[in-house]
Design an enzyme around this catalytic site. Sequence first.
Site, PDB file in Angstrom:
ATOM      1  N   LYS A  27       0.834  -1.205   0.000  1.00  0.00           N
ATOM      2  CA  LYS A  27       0.000   0.000   0.000  1.00  0.00           C
ATOM      3  C   LYS A  27       0.871   1.257   0.000  1.00  0.00           C
ATOM      4  O   LYS A  27       0.648   2.174  -0.784  1.00  0.00           O
ATOM      5  CB  LYS A  27      -0.888  -0.004   1.256  1.00  0.00           C
ATOM      6  CG  LYS A  27      -1.596   1.305   1.510  1.00  0.00           C
ATOM      7  CD  LYS A  27      -2.477   1.249   2.745  1.00  0.00           C
ATOM      8  CE  LYS A  27      -1.792   1.680   4.024  1.00  0.00           C
ATOM      9  NZ  LYS A  27      -1.557   3.119   4.173  1.00  0.00           N
ATOM     10  N   ASN A  28       1.864   1.276   0.904  1.00  0.00           N
ATOM     11  CA  ASN A  28       2.646   2.504   1.062  1.00  0.00           C
ATOM     12  C   ASN A  28       3.619   2.732  -0.083  1.00  0.00           C
ATOM     13  O   ASN A  28       4.289   3.759  -0.125  1.00  0.00           O
ATOM     14  CB  ASN A  28       3.371   2.498   2.411  1.00  0.00           C
ATOM     15  CG  ASN A  28       2.394   2.706   3.554  1.00  0.00           C
ATOM     16  OD1 ASN A  28       1.226   3.027   3.326  1.00  0.00           O
ATOM     17  ND2 ASN A  28       2.851   2.512   4.780  1.00  0.00           N
ATOM     18  N   ASP A 123      -4.838   7.898   9.288  1.00  0.00           N
ATOM     19  CA  ASP A 123      -4.993   7.207  10.564  1.00  0.00           C
ATOM     20  C   ASP A 123      -4.858   8.130  11.764  1.00  0.00           C
ATOM     21  O   ASP A 123      -4.036   9.048  11.759  1.00  0.00           O
ATOM     22  CB  ASP A 123      -3.914   6.123  10.679  1.00  0.00           C
ATOM     23  CG  ASP A 123      -4.245   4.941   9.804  1.00  0.00           C
ATOM     24  OD1 ASP A 123      -5.436   4.621   9.689  1.00  0.00           O
ATOM     25  OD2 ASP A 123      -3.313   4.350   9.258  1.00  0.00           O
TER      26      ASP A 123
HETATM   27  C1  UD1 Z   1       4.446   6.510   6.675  1.00  0.00           C
HETATM   28  C2  UD1 Z   1       3.481   5.392   6.486  1.00  0.00           C
HETATM   29  C3  UD1 Z   1       2.983   4.850   7.822  1.00  0.00           C
HETATM   30  C4  UD1 Z   1       4.150   4.498   8.710  1.00  0.00           C
HETATM   31  C5  UD1 Z   1       5.124   5.669   8.811  1.00  0.00           C
HETATM   32  C6  UD1 Z   1       6.383   5.327   9.590  1.00  0.00           C
HETATM   33  C7  UD1 Z   1       2.388   5.955   4.421  1.00  0.00           C
HETATM   34  C8  UD1 Z   1       1.152   6.407   3.739  1.00  0.00           C
HETATM   35  N1  UD1 Z   1       2.345   5.880   5.742  1.00  0.00           N
HETATM   36  O1  UD1 Z   1       3.733   7.599   7.283  1.00  0.00           O
HETATM   37  O2  UD1 Z   1       2.196   3.691   7.571  1.00  0.00           O
HETATM   38  O3  UD1 Z   1       3.657   4.201  10.001  1.00  0.00           O
HETATM   39  O4  UD1 Z   1       5.517   6.084   7.490  1.00  0.00           O
HETATM   40  O5  UD1 Z   1       7.014   4.217   9.044  1.00  0.00           O
HETATM   41  O6  UD1 Z   1       3.390   5.633   3.802  1.00  0.00           O
HETATM   42  N2  UD1 Z   1       6.813  14.148  11.257  1.00  0.00           N
HETATM   43  C9  UD1 Z   1       6.886  15.478  11.600  1.00  0.00           C
HETATM   44  N3  UD1 Z   1       6.906  16.405  10.589  1.00  0.00           N
HETATM   45  C10 UD1 Z   1       6.822  16.059   9.276  1.00  0.00           C
HETATM   46  C11 UD1 Z   1       6.730  14.687   8.937  1.00  0.00           C
HETATM   47  C12 UD1 Z   1       6.729  13.757   9.961  1.00  0.00           C
HETATM   48  O7  UD1 Z   1       6.971  15.835  12.777  1.00  0.00           O
HETATM   49  O8  UD1 Z   1       6.831  16.939   8.414  1.00  0.00           O
HETATM   50  C13 UD1 Z   1       6.810  13.129  12.338  1.00  0.00           C
HETATM   51  C14 UD1 Z   1       5.483  12.385  12.437  1.00  0.00           C
HETATM   52  O9  UD1 Z   1       4.557  13.081  13.217  1.00  0.00           O
HETATM   53  C15 UD1 Z   1       5.916  11.073  13.057  1.00  0.00           C
HETATM   54  C16 UD1 Z   1       7.314  10.854  12.468  1.00  0.00           C
HETATM   55  O10 UD1 Z   1       7.749  12.118  12.001  1.00  0.00           O
HETATM   56  O11 UD1 Z   1       6.042  11.224  14.453  1.00  0.00           O
HETATM   57  C17 UD1 Z   1       7.358   9.841  11.329  1.00  0.00           C
HETATM   58  O12 UD1 Z   1       6.425  10.187  10.347  1.00  0.00           O
HETATM   59  P1  UD1 Z   1       6.618   9.799   8.806  1.00  0.00           P
HETATM   60  O13 UD1 Z   1       7.810   8.895   8.664  1.00  0.00           O
HETATM   61  O14 UD1 Z   1       6.590  11.047   8.026  1.00  0.00           O
HETATM   62  O15 UD1 Z   1       5.327   8.939   8.516  1.00  0.00           O
HETATM   63  P2  UD1 Z   1       4.348   9.058   7.276  1.00  0.00           P
HETATM   64  O16 UD1 Z   1       5.134   9.270   6.041  1.00  0.00           O
HETATM   65  O17 UD1 Z   1       3.244   9.977   7.614  1.00  0.00           O
END
Ligand code: UD1
Length: 424
Positions: A27-28, A123
Amino acid sequence: MSEFPLDRFQIVGGSPLVGEVNISGAKNSILKLMAVTLMAPGKYTLRNVPDIADVSMMGELLTSLGCSINRGVETSEIEIVVPEKLAHRADYQYVRKLRASINVLGPLVARLGRAEVALPGGDAIGSRGLDFHTRGLIELGAETRNEHGYIIASAPKGLRGARIELDFPSVGATENIMTAAVLAKGVTTLENAAREPDLVDIGNFLNAMGAKIEGLGTPTLTITGVDALHPVDHTAIPDRIVTGTWAFAAAITQGDIAIHGARPSDLELPLDKLVAAGAVVTATSDGLRVKMSRRPTSIDISTLPFPGFPTDLQPFAITLNSIAEGTALVTENVFEGRFMFVNELLRLGANIRVDGHHASVTGIARLSSAPVVASDIRAGAGLVLAGLVADGITFVEGAYHVDRGYPKFAEQLRALGADVTRVD
Ligand code: UD1
Protein backbone atom coordinates in the site's frame (compact mmCIF):
# COMPACT_ATOMS: atom_id res chain seq x y z
CA MET A 1 -24.61 2.65 13.63
CA SER A 2 -21.71 3.24 11.24
CA GLU A 3 -22.04 5.17 7.96
CA PHE A 4 -20.49 2.11 6.29
CA PRO A 5 -22.35 -1.17 5.64
CA LEU A 6 -21.07 -4.35 7.31
CA ASP A 7 -18.69 -2.25 9.35
CA ARG A 8 -18.09 -4.74 12.18
CA PHE A 9 -16.07 -7.93 12.29
CA GLN A 10 -17.68 -10.72 14.26
CA ILE A 11 -14.99 -13.08 15.52
CA VAL A 12 -15.55 -16.39 17.26
CA GLY A 13 -12.25 -17.05 19.01
CA GLY A 14 -10.46 -20.33 19.34
CA SER A 15 -9.11 -21.56 16.02
CA PRO A 16 -5.45 -21.43 15.04
CA LEU A 17 -4.81 -19.94 11.59
CA VAL A 18 -3.55 -22.65 9.25
CA GLY A 19 -3.06 -22.44 5.50
CA GLU A 20 -1.73 -20.09 2.83
CA VAL A 21 -1.99 -16.42 1.95
CA ASN A 22 -0.78 -14.39 -1.03
CA ILE A 23 0.78 -10.98 -0.53
CA SER A 24 0.01 -8.22 -3.01
CA GLY A 25 1.83 -4.95 -3.61
CA ALA A 26 2.66 -2.60 -0.75
CA LYS A 27 0.00 0.00 0.00
CA ASN A 28 2.65 2.50 1.06
CA SER A 29 4.45 2.03 -2.22
CA ILE A 30 1.52 1.89 -4.67
CA LEU A 31 -0.16 5.05 -3.33
CA LYS A 32 3.05 7.01 -3.75
CA LEU A 33 3.85 5.49 -7.14
CA MET A 34 0.43 6.73 -8.24
CA ALA A 35 1.30 10.24 -7.00
CA VAL A 36 4.69 10.18 -8.72
CA THR A 37 3.12 9.49 -12.13
CA LEU A 38 2.08 13.17 -12.05
CA MET A 39 5.72 14.02 -12.79
CA ALA A 40 5.43 13.30 -16.53
CA PRO A 41 2.54 13.03 -19.01
CA GLY A 42 1.75 9.73 -20.71
CA LYS A 43 0.51 6.24 -19.96
CA TYR A 44 1.73 4.19 -16.98
CA THR A 45 0.95 0.63 -15.96
CA LEU A 46 1.30 -0.32 -12.30
CA ARG A 47 1.25 -4.01 -11.39
CA ASN A 48 0.75 -5.96 -8.17
CA VAL A 49 -1.80 -3.37 -7.04
CA PRO A 50 -3.73 -4.40 -3.90
CA ASP A 51 -7.53 -4.37 -3.92
CA ILE A 52 -7.90 -1.89 -1.06
CA ALA A 53 -9.96 1.23 -0.45
CA ASP A 54 -6.94 3.59 -0.27
CA VAL A 55 -6.01 2.80 -3.89
CA SER A 56 -9.51 3.81 -5.01
CA MET A 57 -9.24 7.03 -3.00
CA MET A 58 -5.88 7.92 -4.53
CA GLY A 59 -7.39 7.13 -7.94
CA GLU A 60 -10.18 9.63 -7.27
CA LEU A 61 -7.64 12.27 -6.29
CA LEU A 62 -5.62 11.73 -9.50
CA THR A 63 -8.82 11.82 -11.56
CA SER A 64 -9.72 15.16 -9.98
CA LEU A 65 -6.33 16.48 -11.18
CA GLY A 66 -7.11 15.42 -14.76
CA CYS A 67 -5.73 11.85 -14.99
CA SER A 68 -7.72 8.88 -16.18
CA ILE A 69 -7.45 5.57 -14.32
CA ASN A 70 -8.48 2.17 -15.61
CA ARG A 71 -8.79 -0.74 -13.28
CA GLY A 72 -10.50 -4.06 -14.00
CA VAL A 73 -12.73 -5.48 -11.27
CA GLU A 74 -10.47 -8.45 -10.54
CA THR A 75 -7.21 -7.22 -11.90
CA SER A 76 -4.11 -6.31 -10.01
CA GLU A 77 -3.05 -3.82 -12.70
CA ILE A 78 -3.98 -0.20 -13.10
CA GLU A 79 -3.33 2.02 -16.05
CA ILE A 80 -2.91 5.72 -15.41
CA VAL A 81 -2.96 8.29 -18.18
CA VAL A 82 -1.47 11.60 -17.05
CA PRO A 83 -2.43 14.58 -19.22
CA GLU A 84 -0.17 17.39 -20.50
CA LYS A 85 -2.34 19.87 -18.65
CA LEU A 86 -2.78 19.03 -15.01
CA ALA A 87 -4.79 20.79 -12.30
CA HIS A 88 -2.73 22.03 -9.34
CA ARG A 89 -5.32 21.86 -6.54
CA ALA A 90 -5.87 18.69 -4.52
CA ASP A 91 -9.25 19.29 -2.95
CA TYR A 92 -10.11 18.44 0.67
CA GLN A 93 -12.87 16.02 -0.34
CA TYR A 94 -10.26 13.71 -1.93
CA VAL A 95 -7.48 14.25 0.58
CA ARG A 96 -9.25 14.11 3.92
CA LYS A 97 -9.12 10.36 4.48
CA LEU A 98 -5.75 9.61 2.95
CA ARG A 99 -2.41 10.60 4.45
CA ALA A 100 -0.53 9.53 1.32
CA SER A 101 -2.33 12.24 -0.66
CA ILE A 102 0.30 14.67 0.64
CA ASN A 103 2.63 12.90 -1.81
CA VAL A 104 1.11 14.85 -4.70
CA LEU A 105 2.67 18.04 -3.26
CA GLY A 106 6.25 17.43 -4.44
CA PRO A 107 5.26 16.25 -7.94
CA LEU A 108 2.86 19.17 -8.53
CA VAL A 109 5.33 21.85 -7.39
CA ALA A 110 8.14 20.26 -9.41
CA ARG A 111 6.14 19.91 -12.60
CA LEU A 112 3.74 22.89 -12.49
CA GLY A 113 5.62 25.32 -10.26
CA ARG A 114 2.60 25.53 -7.98
CA ALA A 115 0.35 23.36 -5.84
CA GLU A 116 -2.52 23.67 -3.42
CA VAL A 117 -2.97 20.55 -1.36
CA ALA A 118 -5.50 20.19 1.44
CA LEU A 119 -3.99 19.10 4.75
CA PRO A 120 -4.59 15.36 4.77
CA GLY A 121 -6.36 13.04 7.17
CA GLY A 122 -5.57 9.35 7.49
CA ASP A 123 -4.99 7.21 10.56
CA ALA A 124 -5.56 8.63 14.04
CA ILE A 125 -2.14 7.63 15.36
CA GLY A 126 -0.59 10.95 16.36
CA SER A 127 -0.10 14.58 15.34
CA ARG A 128 1.68 13.85 12.01
CA GLY A 129 3.15 17.27 11.15
CA LEU A 130 4.13 18.35 7.66
CA ASP A 131 6.86 20.82 8.62
CA PHE A 132 9.67 18.63 7.21
CA HIS A 133 7.87 18.45 3.87
CA THR A 134 7.41 22.21 3.54
CA ARG A 135 10.86 23.06 4.95
CA GLY A 136 12.46 20.80 2.36
CA LEU A 137 10.52 22.43 -0.47
CA ILE A 138 11.50 25.89 0.82
CA GLU A 139 15.16 24.84 0.76
CA LEU A 140 14.63 23.80 -2.87
CA GLY A 141 13.46 27.36 -3.61
CA ALA A 142 9.67 27.12 -3.21
CA GLU A 143 7.52 29.46 -1.16
CA THR A 144 4.89 27.81 1.00
CA ARG A 145 2.12 28.93 3.31
CA ASN A 146 -0.85 27.38 5.07
CA GLU A 147 -4.19 28.93 4.26
CA HIS A 148 -7.73 27.76 5.02
CA GLY A 149 -6.62 24.17 5.53
CA TYR A 150 -4.44 24.02 2.42
CA ILE A 151 -0.68 24.02 1.87
CA ILE A 152 -0.06 26.50 -0.90
CA ALA A 153 3.33 26.17 -2.56
CA SER A 154 4.81 27.99 -5.51
CA ALA A 155 8.10 28.01 -7.36
CA PRO A 156 7.53 30.25 -10.37
CA LYS A 157 11.21 30.17 -11.33
CA GLY A 158 11.50 26.43 -10.78
CA LEU A 159 13.30 24.52 -8.04
CA ARG A 160 17.07 24.38 -7.48
CA GLY A 161 19.19 21.73 -5.81
CA ALA A 162 20.19 22.19 -2.16
CA ARG A 163 21.72 20.40 0.82
CA ILE A 164 18.89 19.38 3.13
CA GLU A 165 19.04 17.55 6.44
CA LEU A 166 15.90 16.08 7.99
CA ASP A 167 15.44 16.27 11.79
CA PHE A 168 13.90 12.78 11.65
CA PRO A 169 13.95 10.26 8.76
CA SER A 170 10.31 10.91 7.85
CA VAL A 171 9.08 8.60 5.10
CA GLY A 172 6.63 11.05 3.53
CA ALA A 173 8.98 14.05 3.72
CA THR A 174 11.83 12.07 2.15
CA GLU A 175 9.51 11.02 -0.68
CA ASN A 176 8.19 14.51 -1.37
CA ILE A 177 11.60 16.20 -1.24
CA MET A 178 13.32 13.45 -3.26
CA THR A 179 10.62 13.58 -5.92
CA ALA A 180 10.63 17.39 -6.18
CA ALA A 181 14.43 17.44 -6.40
CA VAL A 182 14.34 15.17 -9.45
CA LEU A 183 13.20 18.08 -11.65
CA ALA A 184 15.22 20.78 -9.79
CA LYS A 185 18.24 22.44 -11.37
CA GLY A 186 21.49 21.04 -9.99
CA VAL A 187 22.28 18.55 -7.26
CA THR A 188 20.34 17.93 -4.05
CA THR A 189 21.81 16.10 -1.09
CA LEU A 190 19.26 14.81 1.38
CA GLU A 191 20.74 13.75 4.73
CA ASN A 192 19.03 11.61 7.39
CA ALA A 193 16.69 10.31 4.68
CA ALA A 194 14.24 7.49 5.33
CA ARG A 195 15.38 4.03 4.16
CA GLU A 196 12.08 2.15 4.03
CA PRO A 197 11.76 -0.44 1.21
CA ASP A 198 8.66 1.38 -0.07
CA LEU A 199 10.71 4.55 -0.52
CA VAL A 200 13.39 2.58 -2.37
CA ASP A 201 10.67 1.25 -4.69
CA ILE A 202 9.53 4.80 -5.43
CA GLY A 203 13.13 5.90 -6.06
CA ASN A 204 13.66 2.98 -8.45
CA PHE A 205 10.45 3.95 -10.25
CA LEU A 206 11.67 7.53 -10.64
CA ASN A 207 15.07 6.32 -11.89
CA ALA A 208 13.31 4.14 -14.48
CA MET A 209 11.44 7.30 -15.55
CA GLY A 210 14.79 9.00 -16.17
CA ALA A 211 15.66 10.46 -12.76
CA LYS A 212 19.15 10.34 -11.27
CA ILE A 213 18.83 9.34 -7.62
CA GLU A 214 21.75 7.70 -5.85
CA GLY A 215 21.99 6.24 -2.36
CA LEU A 216 18.51 4.67 -2.15
CA GLY A 217 18.26 2.57 1.00
CA THR A 218 20.98 4.63 2.75
CA PRO A 219 20.60 7.76 4.92
CA THR A 220 22.10 10.02 2.22
CA LEU A 221 20.37 10.56 -1.11
CA THR A 222 22.04 12.43 -3.94
CA ILE A 223 19.66 13.63 -6.60
CA THR A 224 20.93 15.20 -9.80
CA GLY A 225 18.18 17.20 -11.47
CA VAL A 226 17.01 16.25 -14.98
CA ASP A 227 14.93 18.26 -17.48
CA ALA A 228 12.18 15.74 -18.17
CA LEU A 229 10.90 12.28 -17.30
CA HIS A 230 8.94 9.66 -19.23
CA PRO A 231 6.24 7.13 -18.23
CA VAL A 232 7.09 3.50 -17.41
CA ASP A 233 5.50 0.22 -16.36
CA HIS A 234 6.29 -0.94 -12.85
CA THR A 235 5.57 -3.82 -10.47
CA ALA A 236 5.27 -2.75 -6.84
CA ILE A 237 7.19 -4.55 -4.09
CA PRO A 238 5.21 -6.88 -1.79
CA ASP A 239 3.57 -5.38 1.28
CA ARG A 240 5.91 -5.99 4.22
CA ILE A 241 3.36 -4.81 6.78
CA VAL A 242 0.66 -7.20 5.52
CA THR A 243 3.35 -9.92 5.46
CA GLY A 244 4.27 -9.09 9.03
CA THR A 245 0.59 -9.13 10.03
CA TRP A 246 0.17 -12.72 8.82
CA ALA A 247 3.47 -13.73 10.42
CA PHE A 248 2.28 -12.38 13.79
CA ALA A 249 -1.17 -13.89 13.20
CA ALA A 250 0.39 -17.35 12.90
CA ALA A 251 2.37 -16.82 16.11
CA ILE A 252 -0.52 -15.33 18.11
CA THR A 253 -3.01 -18.09 17.22
CA GLN A 254 -0.43 -20.93 17.41
CA GLY A 255 -1.02 -21.56 13.74
CA ASP A 256 0.98 -22.32 10.62
CA ILE A 257 0.83 -19.95 7.64
CA ALA A 258 2.70 -20.13 4.32
CA ILE A 259 3.02 -16.54 3.09
CA HIS A 260 3.49 -16.47 -0.68
CA GLY A 261 4.85 -13.55 -2.67
CA ALA A 262 6.57 -12.02 0.37
CA ARG A 263 10.09 -10.63 0.70
CA PRO A 264 11.50 -11.70 4.10
CA SER A 265 14.58 -9.46 3.71
CA ASP A 266 12.29 -6.44 4.33
CA LEU A 267 11.31 -7.85 7.73
CA GLU A 268 14.48 -9.15 9.35
CA LEU A 269 13.98 -7.66 12.78
CA PRO A 270 10.27 -8.55 13.19
CA LEU A 271 10.97 -12.11 12.05
CA ASP A 272 13.89 -12.40 14.50
CA LYS A 273 11.50 -11.23 17.23
CA LEU A 274 8.99 -13.93 16.26
CA VAL A 275 11.74 -16.54 16.50
CA ALA A 276 12.57 -15.18 19.97
CA ALA A 277 8.87 -15.61 20.83
CA GLY A 278 9.14 -19.30 19.92
CA ALA A 279 7.97 -19.37 16.29
CA VAL A 280 9.64 -21.41 13.58
CA VAL A 281 10.24 -19.09 10.62
CA THR A 282 11.48 -20.63 7.39
CA ALA A 283 12.26 -19.06 4.04
CA THR A 284 10.39 -20.70 1.13
CA SER A 285 10.88 -20.42 -2.63
CA ASP A 286 8.41 -17.52 -2.85
CA GLY A 287 8.19 -16.12 0.65
CA LEU A 288 8.15 -17.59 4.12
CA ARG A 289 6.33 -19.87 6.51
CA VAL A 290 5.63 -19.14 10.16
CA LYS A 291 4.64 -21.89 12.55
CA MET A 292 4.00 -21.69 16.28
CA SER A 293 3.39 -24.80 18.36
CA ARG A 294 3.24 -23.35 21.88
CA ARG A 295 2.20 -20.31 23.86
CA PRO A 296 4.51 -17.44 22.77
CA THR A 297 7.21 -16.04 25.04
CA SER A 298 6.93 -12.28 25.50
CA ILE A 299 9.20 -10.04 23.38
CA ASP A 300 10.50 -6.53 24.09
CA ILE A 301 9.96 -4.17 21.14
CA SER A 302 11.16 -0.68 20.35
CA THR A 303 9.76 0.86 17.17
CA LEU A 304 12.18 2.78 14.95
CA PRO A 305 12.51 3.87 11.32
CA PHE A 306 13.67 1.13 8.93
CA PRO A 307 15.60 -1.14 9.47
CA GLY A 308 14.19 -0.91 13.02
CA PHE A 309 10.98 -2.57 14.16
CA PRO A 310 8.15 -0.95 12.11
CA THR A 311 5.64 1.11 14.07
CA ASP A 312 2.93 -0.35 11.81
CA LEU A 313 3.55 -3.80 13.34
CA GLN A 314 3.53 -2.55 16.93
CA PRO A 315 -0.17 -3.37 17.56
CA PHE A 316 0.51 -6.99 16.60
CA ALA A 317 3.49 -7.14 18.96
CA ILE A 318 1.29 -5.83 21.79
CA THR A 319 -1.43 -8.36 20.94
CA LEU A 320 1.11 -11.18 20.96
CA ASN A 321 2.55 -10.02 24.28
CA SER A 322 -0.91 -9.78 25.80
CA ILE A 323 -1.30 -13.58 25.57
CA ALA A 324 2.40 -14.50 25.92
CA GLU A 325 4.31 -16.01 28.83
CA GLY A 326 6.02 -13.20 30.76
CA THR A 327 6.15 -9.40 30.80
CA ALA A 328 7.43 -7.28 27.90
CA LEU A 329 8.22 -3.61 27.40
CA VAL A 330 7.01 -2.09 24.14
CA THR A 331 8.37 1.36 23.30
CA GLU A 332 6.76 3.50 20.60
CA ASN A 333 9.23 6.01 19.16
CA VAL A 334 7.47 7.07 15.94
CA PHE A 335 3.79 7.94 16.56
CA GLU A 336 2.78 9.16 20.00
CA GLY A 337 -0.90 8.28 19.48
CA ARG A 338 -0.37 4.65 18.64
CA PHE A 339 -1.19 3.35 22.11
CA MET A 340 -4.81 4.47 21.71
CA PHE A 341 -5.56 0.93 20.69
CA VAL A 342 -4.36 -0.38 24.07
CA ASN A 343 -7.59 0.88 25.68
CA GLU A 344 -9.52 -1.50 23.44
CA LEU A 345 -7.24 -4.42 24.30
CA LEU A 346 -7.87 -3.67 27.98
CA ARG A 347 -11.57 -4.23 27.26
CA LEU A 348 -10.58 -7.71 26.11
CA GLY A 349 -8.96 -8.31 29.49
CA ALA A 350 -5.33 -7.64 28.55
CA ASN A 351 -2.94 -6.61 31.31
CA ILE A 352 -1.16 -3.52 29.95
CA ARG A 353 0.17 -0.38 31.65
CA VAL A 354 1.02 2.62 29.51
CA ASP A 355 3.44 5.27 30.70
CA GLY A 356 4.26 7.89 28.06
CA HIS A 357 5.65 6.07 25.08
CA HIS A 358 6.23 2.82 26.97
CA ALA A 359 3.74 0.00 27.45
CA SER A 360 4.39 -2.79 29.91
CA VAL A 361 2.47 -5.87 28.84
CA THR A 362 2.02 -8.92 31.09
CA GLY A 363 0.64 -11.88 29.22
CA ILE A 364 -2.46 -13.77 30.32
CA ALA A 365 -3.46 -17.20 29.01
CA ARG A 366 -6.55 -16.07 27.16
CA LEU A 367 -8.37 -12.83 26.37
CA SER A 368 -12.08 -12.40 26.95
CA SER A 369 -14.44 -11.26 24.20
CA ALA A 370 -16.05 -7.80 24.18
CA PRO A 371 -17.17 -5.19 21.65
CA VAL A 372 -14.21 -2.98 20.68
CA VAL A 373 -13.55 -0.15 18.22
CA ALA A 374 -10.76 0.14 15.64
CA SER A 375 -9.12 3.57 15.39
CA ASP A 376 -6.79 2.89 12.45
CA ILE A 377 -5.82 0.20 9.94
CA ARG A 378 -3.29 -1.67 12.06
CA ALA A 379 -5.18 -1.29 15.33
CA GLY A 380 -8.21 -2.76 13.55
CA ALA A 381 -6.31 -5.77 12.25
CA GLY A 382 -4.64 -6.19 15.67
CA LEU A 383 -8.01 -6.26 17.44
CA VAL A 384 -9.30 -8.88 15.00
CA LEU A 385 -6.28 -11.07 15.82
CA ALA A 386 -6.91 -10.46 19.52
CA GLY A 387 -10.51 -11.62 18.98
CA LEU A 388 -9.16 -14.89 17.57
CA VAL A 389 -7.52 -15.66 20.93
CA ALA A 390 -10.41 -14.45 23.09
CA ASP A 391 -13.09 -16.62 24.69
CA GLY A 392 -16.51 -16.05 23.12
CA ILE A 393 -17.58 -13.67 20.37
CA THR A 394 -15.73 -10.39 19.82
CA PHE A 395 -17.10 -7.53 17.69
CA VAL A 396 -14.62 -5.07 16.17
CA GLU A 397 -16.29 -1.91 14.93
CA GLY A 398 -14.64 0.24 12.25
CA ALA A 399 -13.90 -2.49 9.71
CA TYR A 400 -13.60 0.20 7.02
CA HIS A 401 -10.20 1.11 8.51
CA VAL A 402 -9.01 -2.43 7.85
CA ASP A 403 -10.38 -2.32 4.28
CA ARG A 404 -8.01 0.60 3.65
CA GLY A 405 -4.97 -1.63 3.99
CA TYR A 406 -5.90 -5.32 3.83
CA PRO A 407 -7.43 -6.90 0.72
CA LYS A 408 -10.41 -9.10 1.71
CA PHE A 409 -9.24 -9.58 5.30
CA ALA A 410 -12.27 -11.54 6.57
CA GLU A 411 -12.24 -13.85 3.52
CA GLN A 412 -8.54 -14.53 3.99
CA LEU A 413 -9.05 -15.30 7.68
CA ARG A 414 -11.89 -17.70 6.85
CA ALA A 415 -9.66 -19.46 4.31
CA LEU A 416 -7.21 -19.97 7.18
CA GLY A 417 -9.90 -21.62 9.30
CA ALA A 418 -11.10 -18.67 11.39
CA ASP A 419 -14.74 -17.95 12.16
CA VAL A 420 -14.83 -14.29 11.10
CA THR A 421 -17.75 -12.53 9.38
CA ARG A 422 -18.75 -8.98 8.53
CA VAL A 423 -21.97 -7.76 10.15
CA ASP A 424 -23.88 -4.47 10.39
C1 UD1 B 1 4.45 6.51 6.68
C2 UD1 B 1 3.48 5.39 6.49
C3 UD1 B 1 2.98 4.85 7.82
C4 UD1 B 1 4.15 4.50 8.71
C5 UD1 B 1 5.12 5.67 8.81
C6 UD1 B 1 6.38 5.33 9.59
C7 UD1 B 1 2.39 5.95 4.42
C8 UD1 B 1 1.15 6.41 3.74
N1 UD1 B 1 2.35 5.88 5.74
O1 UD1 B 1 3.73 7.60 7.28
O2 UD1 B 1 2.20 3.69 7.57
O3 UD1 B 1 3.66 4.20 10.00
O4 UD1 B 1 5.52 6.08 7.49
O5 UD1 B 1 7.01 4.22 9.04
O6 UD1 B 1 3.39 5.63 3.80
N2 UD1 B 1 6.81 14.15 11.26
C9 UD1 B 1 6.89 15.48 11.60
N3 UD1 B 1 6.91 16.40 10.59
C10 UD1 B 1 6.82 16.06 9.28
C11 UD1 B 1 6.73 14.69 8.94
C12 UD1 B 1 6.73 13.76 9.96
O7 UD1 B 1 6.97 15.84 12.78
O8 UD1 B 1 6.83 16.94 8.41
C13 UD1 B 1 6.81 13.13 12.34
C14 UD1 B 1 5.48 12.38 12.44
O9 UD1 B 1 4.56 13.08 13.22
C15 UD1 B 1 5.92 11.07 13.06
C16 UD1 B 1 7.31 10.85 12.47
O10 UD1 B 1 7.75 12.12 12.00
O11 UD1 B 1 6.04 11.22 14.45
C17 UD1 B 1 7.36 9.84 11.33
O12 UD1 B 1 6.42 10.19 10.35
P1 UD1 B 1 6.62 9.80 8.81
O13 UD1 B 1 7.81 8.90 8.66
O14 UD1 B 1 6.59 11.05 8.03
O15 UD1 B 1 5.33 8.94 8.52
P2 UD1 B 1 4.35 9.06 7.28
O16 UD1 B 1 5.13 9.27 6.04
O17 UD1 B 1 3.24 9.98 7.61
